[in-house]
Scaffold this active site. Sequence first.
Site, PDB file in Angstrom:
ATOM      1  N   GLU A  97     -13.654   1.594   4.883  1.00 44.57           N
ATOM      2  CA  GLU A  97     -13.052   1.542   6.218  1.00 44.57           C
ATOM      3  C   GLU A  97     -13.543   2.677   7.109  1.00 44.57           C
ATOM      4  OE1 GLU A  97      -8.694   0.363   4.411  1.00 44.57           O
ATOM      5  OE2 GLU A  97      -8.904   2.109   5.698  1.00 44.57           O
ATOM      6  N   CYS A 123     -13.040   8.247  12.437  1.00 39.15           N
ATOM      7  CA  CYS A 123     -12.634   8.665  11.095  1.00 39.15           C
ATOM      8  C   CYS A 123     -13.489   7.883  10.094  1.00 39.15           C
ATOM      9  CB  CYS A 123     -11.146   8.339  10.920  1.00 39.15           C
ATOM     10  SG  CYS A 123     -10.522   8.658   9.268  1.00 39.15           S
ATOM     11  N   CYS A 130     -11.634   6.827  -4.793  1.00 37.81           N
ATOM     12  CA  CYS A 130     -11.545   8.294  -4.898  1.00 37.81           C
ATOM     13  C   CYS A 130     -11.091   8.652  -6.300  1.00 37.81           C
ATOM     14  CB  CYS A 130     -10.538   8.818  -3.870  1.00 37.81           C
ATOM     15  SG  CYS A 130     -10.464  10.612  -3.803  1.00 37.81           S
ATOM     16  N   CYS A 134      -4.397  11.079  -5.767  1.00 40.27           N
ATOM     17  CA  CYS A 134      -3.127  11.560  -5.222  1.00 40.27           C
ATOM     18  C   CYS A 134      -2.063  10.453  -5.305  1.00 40.27           C
ATOM     19  CB  CYS A 134      -3.314  12.009  -3.774  1.00 40.27           C
ATOM     20  SG  CYS A 134      -4.527  13.327  -3.619  1.00 40.27           S
ATOM     21  N   CYS A 137      -1.425   8.149  -2.153  1.00 38.62           N
ATOM     22  CA  CYS A 137      -2.573   7.631  -1.414  1.00 38.62           C
ATOM     23  C   CYS A 137      -3.021   6.270  -1.928  1.00 38.62           C
ATOM     24  CB  CYS A 137      -3.727   8.624  -1.504  1.00 38.62           C
ATOM     25  SG  CYS A 137      -5.235   8.025  -0.722  1.00 38.62           S
ATOM     26  N   CYS A 354      -5.908   5.665   5.851  1.00 39.32           N
ATOM     27  CA  CYS A 354      -7.076   5.010   5.277  1.00 39.32           C
ATOM     28  C   CYS A 354      -6.794   4.437   3.898  1.00 39.32           C
ATOM     29  CB  CYS A 354      -8.263   5.955   5.278  1.00 39.32           C
ATOM     30  SG  CYS A 354      -9.108   5.781   6.844  1.00 39.32           S
TER      31      CYS A 354
END
Length: 366
Positions: A97, A123, A130, A134, A137, A354
């Site tokens: 994104e 952005c 990832c 986290c 997230c 995101c």
Amino acid sequence: MYSIINKRDVMKKTIQDLTKEELAQSVKPAFRAKQIYHWIYHKYATSFDEMKNLPKELREKLNETYTVSPLKQLTVQNSKDGSRKYLYELHDGHTVEAVLLLMRDTEYHEDGSVKHQERYTVCISSQVGCKVGCAFCLTAKGGFMRNLTAGEIVEQVRLIKKDNNIAANRRVNLVYMGMGEPLDNLESVTKSVKIFADKEGMAIATHRQTISTSGLSSKIERLGKMELGINLAISLHAVDDALRQTLMPINKAYNIASIITAVKNFPVNDRKRVMFEYLVIKDVNDDIGAAKKLLSLLDGIKAKVNLIYFNPYGGTEFRRPSEADMHKFQEYLTKRGLHCTIRESKGLDISAACGQLREQELEGEV
Ligand code: SAH
Ligand code: SF4
């Protein structure tokens, strides 16, 4: 041959992966590199055939080796506040994104002339997924797939500028706050920073670019030594290690003290501050005790704090804080001299935190 494998030229290299200097080594004479950069970053060319001031043989050679279109736009969502969120497909089918944020609307004088132009911030994503994991997230939920190349990072901005008719010379700010941990892909990210900054290209000065990190202290130190002139944002989110560890497992490897030390060593532009992002989650980290600790933690640092409303999504146990608690938190800090803003929920209606558009796409909601 390429078309049999994939219409989108998977076998070809992405020309946006190259700095102008690298390009100049592969095209002769070297001034052709400047011309190609102009076509790509000023005229937003989508094919080499358009580059009419290049000799036909060179265009053919470029066409055999490179693609100018490493990303394909899959969807775009428009927010009421003018923000636009894009989902792009990479050559291997993964998706990332990028978001265009309008920080201010165009304002007009009474005679109709423009008083202030809108301000653009893009952005961008640096990885597919990832590794940091986290708890709050959505990007983390899908795990980690791969790093983006410099060209795949650069292309997000080029496509957004083209799609929104943003002229090449218009000022744009960049934030590496999309999907992924930029410092876990340091090489491609720093290369993209340089390509963005090239005066013959998009000319986005490094002081207009901000890298946001979950706090990989050793990489912050390395980034600082590169002296790029880039801005740093730290996703802090908690002021004691025990809580931060539960929210951000990376804190076991790089605790808060190590991040503060790395930030103190980071070269900061005279007119800038290091941004500390603090995601405010109801009943988790929104108490005044936390604000108090934050104040002492940042003592001696040229810092500014950006409070972010937690943006909820299906399946999360975390909740958005009340506006009253958010303002109390902010007031505590500003009254004591710390620069502190509350991040406007730009594009909230298009789930602009995101990872949220991609998640909907994977679940077939868009
Ligand atoms: N990996 C980097 C950059 C990408 S995340 C980092 O963590 O800094 C960019 C920002 O989005 C981070 O500050 C992150 O905390 C925030 N974010 C993640 N999930 C969110 C959510 N559900 N609501 C609001 N912000 C969120
Ligand atoms: Fe990765 Fe940033 Fe999401 Fe944490 S908040 S999982 S570091 S993208």
